[in-house]
Motif scaffolding. Sequence first.
Motif, short mmCIF file in Angstrom:
data_model
loop_
_atom_site.label_atom_id
_atom_site.label_comp_id
_atom_site.label_asym_id
_atom_site.label_seq_id
_atom_site.Cartn_x
_atom_site.Cartn_y
_atom_site.Cartn_z
N ASP A 115 0.86 -1.18 0.00
CA ASP A 115 0.00 0.00 0.00
C ASP A 115 0.90 1.23 0.00
N PRO A 116 0.96 1.98 -1.10
CA PRO A 116 1.89 3.12 -1.18
C PRO A 116 1.65 4.17 -0.09
N ALA A 117 0.39 4.43 0.23
CA ALA A 117 0.10 5.44 1.24
C ALA A 117 0.62 5.00 2.61
N ALA A 118 0.38 3.74 2.95
CA ALA A 118 0.85 3.23 4.24
C ALA A 118 2.37 3.17 4.29
N GLU A 119 2.94 2.76 3.17
CA GLU A 119 4.41 2.68 3.10
C GLU A 119 5.04 4.05 3.34
N SER A 120 4.55 5.08 2.63
CA SER A 120 5.09 6.43 2.78
C SER A 120 4.86 6.95 4.20
N ARG A 121 3.68 6.67 4.72
CA ARG A 121 3.35 7.15 6.07
C ARG A 121 4.28 6.55 7.11
N ASP A 122 4.48 5.24 7.06
CA ASP A 122 5.31 4.58 8.07
C ASP A 122 6.78 4.95 7.93
N TYR A 123 7.23 5.09 6.70
CA TYR A 123 8.63 5.48 6.49
C TYR A 123 8.88 6.89 7.01
N GLU A 124 7.97 7.80 6.68
CA GLU A 124 8.10 9.18 7.13
C GLU A 124 7.99 9.28 8.64
N SER A 125 7.14 8.47 9.22
CA SER A 125 6.99 8.47 10.68
C SER A 125 8.29 8.05 11.36
N ALA A 126 8.95 7.03 10.82
CA ALA A 126 10.22 6.59 11.38
C ALA A 126 11.29 7.67 11.22
N LEU A 127 11.30 8.33 10.07
CA LEU A 127 12.25 9.41 9.84
C LEU A 127 12.04 10.56 10.83
N ASN A 128 10.79 10.88 11.10
CA ASN A 128 10.49 11.97 12.02
C ASN A 128 10.97 11.65 13.44
N LEU A 129 10.85 10.40 13.83
CA LEU A 129 11.37 10.00 15.14
C LEU A 129 12.88 10.19 15.20
N LEU A 130 13.54 9.82 14.11
CA LEU A 130 15.00 9.99 14.05
C LEU A 130 15.38 11.46 14.10
N LYS A 131 14.68 12.29 13.32
CA LYS A 131 14.96 13.72 13.31
C LYS A 131 14.70 14.35 14.68
N GLY A 132 13.73 13.81 15.40
CA GLY A 132 13.40 14.33 16.71
C GLY A 132 14.31 13.85 17.82
N GLY A 133 15.31 13.06 17.47
CA GLY A 133 16.26 12.60 18.49
C GLY A 133 15.76 11.44 19.31
N LYS A 134 14.66 10.81 18.91
CA LYS A 134 14.12 9.65 19.62
C LYS A 134 14.71 8.38 18.99
N TYR A 135 15.97 8.14 19.32
CA TYR A 135 16.73 7.12 18.61
C TYR A 135 16.25 5.69 18.86
N PRO A 136 16.00 5.27 20.08
CA PRO A 136 15.51 3.89 20.26
C PRO A 136 14.18 3.68 19.56
N GLU A 137 13.28 4.68 19.68
CA GLU A 137 11.97 4.56 19.03
C GLU A 137 12.11 4.53 17.50
N ALA A 138 13.04 5.33 16.98
CA ALA A 138 13.26 5.36 15.54
C ALA A 138 13.80 4.02 15.05
N ALA A 139 14.73 3.44 15.79
CA ALA A 139 15.28 2.14 15.40
C ALA A 139 14.18 1.08 15.36
N ASP A 140 13.30 1.10 16.36
CA ASP A 140 12.18 0.14 16.38
C ASP A 140 11.23 0.39 15.21
N ALA A 141 10.98 1.66 14.91
CA ALA A 141 10.07 2.00 13.82
C ALA A 141 10.61 1.53 12.47
#
Length: 238
Positions: A115-141
């Motif tokens: 699902d392209p929409a879900a794929e983009s959403r989940d990828y962007e969500s993980a990137l935002n966690l990384l950008k926000g400095g939430k490193y353990p959460e980003a790794a899990d995402a």
Amino acid sequence: MMRPAPWIALVAAMLTWPAHAGLFDDAEARKEIIRMRDEHAARLDTLEASSRANLQLANQIEAMKAEVAKLRGDVELMMHDIESVKKRQQDFYVDLDARLRKLETGGAGPSTQIDPAAESRDYESALNLLKGGKYPEAADAFDAFIAAYQGSSFLPSAHFWAGSAALQAKDTARATQHFNTVVNQWPQDARAPDALLGVANAQRAMGERRLEQKTLKAVIDQYPDSAAAKSAKQRLGS
């Protein structure tokens, strides 16, 4: 042997002159001696001042050279960061374009089930966690993204960012695994040079300096024209 000052020589000469010569009386002789002494002292002061000025200038030049060298190093690092950001942005759009083309043409393969929409959403969500400095959460995402979208064209980038997040979270073993996945499965991907450099970063964090140097050399040998290779050369040089 030191030569006598000019005014001392003059006094010695005057003592040998006949009293009746009448060339200088006592007052005139004293004035001449004082004048010559003052001129000599002035020349010495000028010479000392010039020497001090030259020394200060030399010190300023050396300080400026050191500052220029530091600035040059800072600029090179900044250029490396800028090139990395540009490359990542370009890769993102290339991957997005490739995915859209597959959808438009109805291409076969696992990616057509995503699902392209879900794929983009989940990828962007993980990137935002990384950008926000939430490193353990980003790794899990990113791990969750990799598991959910095994046919995604974002997988090399997802593994790379998962490794980066894990490294920031000081989970070096997890970081190394993700970086090596990129290098081994997608050696020609744009992320591969940075992923191999990430392996070196993880080795450094673990105190394995010999392995780090070996990996840095591998970055230079395998990806000589990459920004990662430039960074590796700087680290080996320092």
